[in-house]
Design a protein around this motif. Structure first.
Motif, mmCIF file in Angstrom:
data_model
loop_
_atom_site.group_PDB
_atom_site.id
_atom_site.type_symbol
_atom_site.label_atom_id
_atom_site.label_comp_id
_atom_site.label_asym_id
_atom_site.label_seq_id
_atom_site.Cartn_x
_atom_site.Cartn_y
_atom_site.Cartn_z
ATOM 1 N N ARG A 114 -15.429 22.934 -4.202
ATOM 2 C CA ARG A 114 -13.477 22.654 -4.075
ATOM 3 C C ARG A 114 -13.609 21.016 -3.678
ATOM 4 N N ALA A 115 -14.996 20.565 -2.722
ATOM 5 C CA ALA A 115 -14.669 19.153 -2.529
ATOM 6 C C ALA A 115 -14.819 18.744 -3.758
ATOM 7 N N SER A 116 -14.871 18.445 -4.271
ATOM 8 C CA SER A 116 -14.637 17.747 -6.013
ATOM 9 C C SER A 116 -13.121 17.601 -6.504
ATOM 10 N N VAL A 117 -12.593 19.172 -6.223
ATOM 11 C CA VAL A 117 -11.869 19.471 -7.388
ATOM 12 C C VAL A 117 -10.983 18.066 -5.819
ATOM 13 N N VAL A 118 -11.110 18.132 -4.445
ATOM 14 C CA VAL A 118 -10.360 17.937 -4.104
ATOM 15 C C VAL A 118 -10.165 15.865 -3.973
ATOM 16 N N ALA A 119 -11.700 15.822 -4.511
ATOM 17 C CA ALA A 119 -11.411 14.329 -4.714
ATOM 18 C C ALA A 119 -11.273 14.098 -5.833
ATOM 19 N N ALA A 120 -10.551 14.680 -6.887
ATOM 20 C CA ALA A 120 -10.551 14.752 -8.087
ATOM 21 C C ALA A 120 -9.101 13.799 -7.351
ATOM 22 N N PHE A 121 -8.866 15.078 -6.533
ATOM 23 C CA PHE A 121 -6.289 15.155 -6.165
ATOM 24 C C PHE A 121 -6.393 13.662 -5.642
ATOM 25 N N GLY A 122 -7.029 13.552 -4.551
ATOM 26 C CA GLY A 122 -7.310 12.409 -4.331
ATOM 27 C C GLY A 122 -6.949 11.192 -5.364
ATOM 28 N N CYS A 123 -8.059 11.127 -6.134
ATOM 29 C CA CYS A 123 -8.277 10.064 -7.490
ATOM 30 C C CYS A 123 -7.246 10.180 -8.193
ATOM 31 N N ALA A 124 -6.542 11.179 -8.417
ATOM 32 C CA ALA A 124 -5.320 11.378 -9.657
ATOM 33 C C ALA A 124 -4.055 10.633 -8.460
ATOM 34 N N LEU A 125 -3.856 11.080 -6.898
ATOM 35 C CA LEU A 125 -3.094 10.568 -6.195
ATOM 36 C C LEU A 125 -2.641 9.364 -6.219
ATOM 37 N N GLY A 126 -4.025 8.551 -6.196
ATOM 38 C CA GLY A 126 -3.620 7.402 -5.871
ATOM 39 C C GLY A 126 -2.970 5.831 -6.651
ATOM 40 N N ILE A 127 -3.284 7.286 -8.198
ATOM 41 C CA ILE A 127 -2.456 6.417 -9.522
ATOM 42 C C ILE A 127 -1.139 6.133 -9.148
ATOM 43 N N VAL A 128 -0.795 6.647 -7.980
ATOM 44 C CA VAL A 128 1.270 7.387 -7.717
ATOM 45 C C VAL A 128 1.252 5.685 -8.097
ATOM 46 N N PRO A 129 0.955 4.571 -6.404
ATOM 47 C CA PRO A 129 1.664 3.467 -6.585
ATOM 48 C C PRO A 129 1.668 2.355 -7.588
ATOM 49 N N HIS A 130 0.283 2.808 -8.454
ATOM 50 C CA HIS A 130 0.283 1.470 -9.708
ATOM 51 C C HIS A 130 1.374 2.271 -10.687
ATOM 52 N N VAL A 131 1.657 3.592 -10.421
ATOM 53 C CA VAL A 131 2.459 3.612 -11.826
ATOM 54 C C VAL A 131 4.207 3.147 -10.974
ATOM 55 N N VAL A 132 3.938 3.460 -10.069
ATOM 56 C CA VAL A 132 5.633 2.580 -9.176
ATOM 57 C C VAL A 132 5.691 1.034 -8.909
#
Length: 203
Positions: free
Chosen positions: A33-51
């Motif tokens: 569960r923590a690994s999936v949550v961590a993966a979600f956090g890393c993916a979410l961190g891409i948003v500012p770069h996309v913007v």
């Protein structure tokens, strides 16, 4: 969406980096569960770069050496802090730790910060996305958003796979204190090396 885009995205995402190291550590220390949550956090961190890439802020960052250096060394400092925290906090990869002890919020925030403080991601999107969008396309921004969404989805899936794989051998690993000690040092060393790599990179 082209096959070339998907293949390039897969290669870029699957190449081990800070996000992969962080997700692997989460899987080993806290479980699937923590690994999936961590993966979600890393993916979410891409948003500012996309913007930044889509709005043109990346062009400004690219033109300003000072802005790039500030963001780069903030990223280096954070990676070094992650290395220090991994060695110092024995519970981070603790033998007695149970999956899910660390709040999902903290796991996500760390994952987001790891990717936000990486200026290379901004430049990657700035150089990568336009190659798959026609200059005369009327909905170019919308298409870039769609492609960015695909990139984030692939990041989440691949990072989750890394983390779940690590979590699958968690019980065999955490029962060996000496192995855990070396793992802490290994992850800390990985963060240091990635920080050093970021420190010497140019635009």
């Amino acid at each position: 969406m082209s096959l070339a885009f998907l293949l390039t995205t897969l290669v870029v995402v699957a190449t081990p980096g800070t996000g992969v190291v962080y997700t692997l550590a989460a899987g080993l220390s806290r479980g699937r569960r923590a690994s999936v949550v961590a993966a979600f956090g890393c993916a979410l961190g891409i948003v500012p770069h996309v913007v930044a890439a889509i709005t043109g802020a990346a062009a400004l960052l690219h033109a300003s050496a000072t802005a790039f250096q500030v963001l780069k060394y903030a990223g280096v400092a954070y990676l070094l802090w992650m290395a220090w925290a991994t060695v110092r906090d024995r519970d981070a990869l603790g033998v007695d730790g149970e999956p899910g002890e660390r709040s999902p919020g903290r796991v996500i925030v760390r994952g987001v910060l790891i990717n936000i403080l990486n200026p290379k991601l901004t430049f990657f999107f700035f150089a990568f996305l336009p190659q798959f969008v026609s200059s005369g396309e009327p909905d170019a921004a919308l298409r870039m958003l769609m492609l960015s969404g695909v990139f984030m989805a692939v990041t989440f899936v691949v990072f989750s796979a890394y983390g779940v794989l690590a979590a699958s051998v968690r019980r065999q690993v955490i029962s060996r204190p000496r192995v855990m000690a070396w793992l802490r040092r290994g992850f800390a060393g990985s963060f240091v090396m990635l920080g050093a790599k970021l420190a010497v990179t140019d635009r």
